[in-house]
Design an enzyme around this catalytic site. Structure first.
Site, mmCIF file in Angstrom:
data_model
loop_
_atom_site.group_PDB
_atom_site.id
_atom_site.type_symbol
_atom_site.label_atom_id
_atom_site.label_comp_id
_atom_site.label_asym_id
_atom_site.label_seq_id
_atom_site.Cartn_x
_atom_site.Cartn_y
_atom_site.Cartn_z
ATOM 1 N N ASP A 36 -14.602 -30.662 -16.157
ATOM 2 C CA ASP A 36 -15.689 -31.438 -15.554
ATOM 3 C C ASP A 36 -15.268 -32.901 -15.389
ATOM 4 O O ASP A 36 -14.475 -33.408 -16.171
ATOM 5 C CB ASP A 36 -16.927 -31.338 -16.454
ATOM 6 N N HIS A 53 -10.824 -33.597 -7.203
ATOM 7 C CA HIS A 53 -10.434 -32.186 -7.395
ATOM 8 C C HIS A 53 -8.914 -32.038 -7.266
ATOM 9 O O HIS A 53 -8.299 -31.259 -7.990
ATOM 10 C CB HIS A 53 -11.149 -31.294 -6.377
ATOM 11 N N GLU A 83 -23.254 -21.691 -9.182
ATOM 12 C CA GLU A 83 -24.118 -22.845 -8.888
ATOM 13 C C GLU A 83 -23.406 -23.867 -7.985
ATOM 14 O O GLU A 83 -24.047 -24.662 -7.312
ATOM 15 C CB GLU A 83 -24.564 -23.530 -10.191
ATOM 16 N N LEU A 147 1.792 -15.995 -20.764
ATOM 17 C CA LEU A 147 0.408 -16.476 -20.745
ATOM 18 C C LEU A 147 -0.420 -15.740 -19.687
ATOM 19 O O LEU A 147 0.075 -15.478 -18.590
ATOM 20 C CB LEU A 147 0.441 -17.981 -20.411
HETATM 21 C C1 FPP Z 1 -16.109 -30.205 -11.946
HETATM 22 O O1 FPP Z 1 -16.069 -31.576 -11.635
HETATM 23 C C2 FPP Z 1 -15.026 -29.462 -11.349
HETATM 24 C C3 FPP Z 1 -15.150 -28.445 -10.429
HETATM 25 C C4 FPP Z 1 -16.448 -27.981 -9.939
HETATM 26 C C5 FPP Z 1 -14.002 -27.774 -9.836
HETATM 27 C C6 FPP Z 1 -12.788 -27.590 -10.680
HETATM 28 C C7 FPP Z 1 -11.632 -27.522 -9.760
HETATM 29 C C8 FPP Z 1 -10.407 -28.053 -9.965
HETATM 30 C C9 FPP Z 1 -9.970 -28.688 -11.222
HETATM 31 C C10 FPP Z 1 -9.394 -28.064 -8.865
HETATM 32 C C11 FPP Z 1 -8.614 -26.869 -8.578
HETATM 33 C C12 FPP Z 1 -8.606 -25.766 -9.566
HETATM 34 C C13 FPP Z 1 -7.535 -24.978 -9.795
HETATM 35 C C14 FPP Z 1 -7.655 -23.843 -10.737
HETATM 36 C C15 FPP Z 1 -6.252 -25.221 -9.129
HETATM 37 P P1 FPP Z 1 -17.313 -32.212 -10.865
HETATM 38 O O2 FPP Z 1 -17.010 -32.228 -9.422
HETATM 39 O O3 FPP Z 1 -18.563 -31.490 -11.247
HETATM 40 O O4 FPP Z 1 -17.311 -33.655 -11.461
HETATM 41 P P2 FPP Z 1 -18.574 -34.619 -11.635
HETATM 42 O O5 FPP Z 1 -19.473 -33.984 -12.659
HETATM 43 O O6 FPP Z 1 -17.978 -35.887 -12.116
HETATM 44 O O7 FPP Z 1 -19.230 -34.750 -10.285
#
Ligand code: FPP
Length: 261
Positions: A36, A53, A83, A147
């Protein structure tokens, strides 16, 4: 057993000092992560959210490598929740594209390090080209014995439980008398995967967000204010060290306390 750190951790670095404190015989078998804070990371830098991201996918690479090097058996990453469809269409489309790119570029690394990739969550709804790429990489890595990386995509813990119930009700000769926890778990998406020993959440939120609701019953939880793109090897090693200080009782009492019952 000793860790193979060559080409992974610089001699004399803080990371090396952290690894030296780790007990290789008491590592978590399965680490699950709620990644997050990508959006906030980008906003702080006045960049579009997708840049957060993108930086987050670098952190993914680093944590995957750390798990493989340290000999952790399973890493589950919450990459897209059911969600998350509520986000702006453009962000959603770019997130899926990023995932597809990641799979296309990382397959050689997965082969080299004998990493197996599997996906949990609902397949329906995942864009076709990503689905095909996921199937390709799952098939390519199926026989790997290093892994296991579990990607939670279009995932919801509650939906997973409801889907498991549907599967049980559809099984021939279902007998409510013989249904127990072990049998139930065999109908979840995570069938055959041990429950997480350690659950990590970045960016400081104190929530589970519908992640692995059944499986985290006895997981140790580590929450850090660090935003996911900044969560690198050093943070991960700190989480592992903290895990090794915990006393896991699974509802029982400490060995010493039982003498004073
Ligand atoms: C939450 O941060 C993150 C996500 C919803 C997406 C996770 C995706 C990645 C780390 C990128 C690619 C993944 C892989 C497996 C290569 P947020 O956007 O909710 O952050 P915020 O709460 O600060 O808005």
């Amino acid at each position: 057993m000793k860790f193979d750190l060559k080409g992974f951790i610089a001699p004399g670095s803080e990371e090396e000092a952290l690894v030296r404190q780790l007990d290789p015989s008491r590592l978590p078998q399965h680490v699950a992560v709620i990644m997050d804070g990508n959006g906030r990371w980008a906003e702080k830098r006045k960049k579009p959210r997708i840049e957060g991201h993108r930086a987050g996918s670098k952190a993914v690479q680093e944590v995957v490598e750390a798990c493989a090097r340290l000999g952790i058996r399973v890493l589950t990453l919450y990459a897209f929740s059911k969600e998350n469809w509520k986000r702006p269409k453009r962000e959603v489309a770019r997130l899926w594209r990023l995932l597809e790119d990641y799979l296309q570029k990382q397959d050689k690394q997965l082969i080299k390090n004998k990493i197996r990739l599997i996906v949990i969550g609902q397949r329906e709804g995942i864009p076709g080209s990503v689905e095909r790429e996921l199937e390709r990489v799952e098939t390519l890595t199926r026989a790997h014995d290093g892994l296991t990386v579990v990607l939670a995509l279009n995932y919801s813990g509650r939906s997973e439980i409801v889907d498991a119930i549907k599967r049980i009700l559809q099984s021939p000769g279902v007998n409510p008398e013989s249904l127990d926890e072990a049998e139930f778990a065999r109908h979840l998406d995570t069938a055959g995967i041990p429950d997480p020993d350690l659950l990590i959440r970045t960016s400081g939120e104190l929530r589970i967000s519908n992640f692995l609701l059944w499986q985290i019953a006895y997981s140790e939880i580590w929450i850090t204010p660090v935003l996911w793109p900044d969560f690198r090897r050093r943070e991960f090693l700190r989480a592992l060290l903290d895990f090794q200080k915990r006393e896991r009782r699974f509802g029982a009492v400490h060995a010493r306390s039982s003498e004073n019952a």
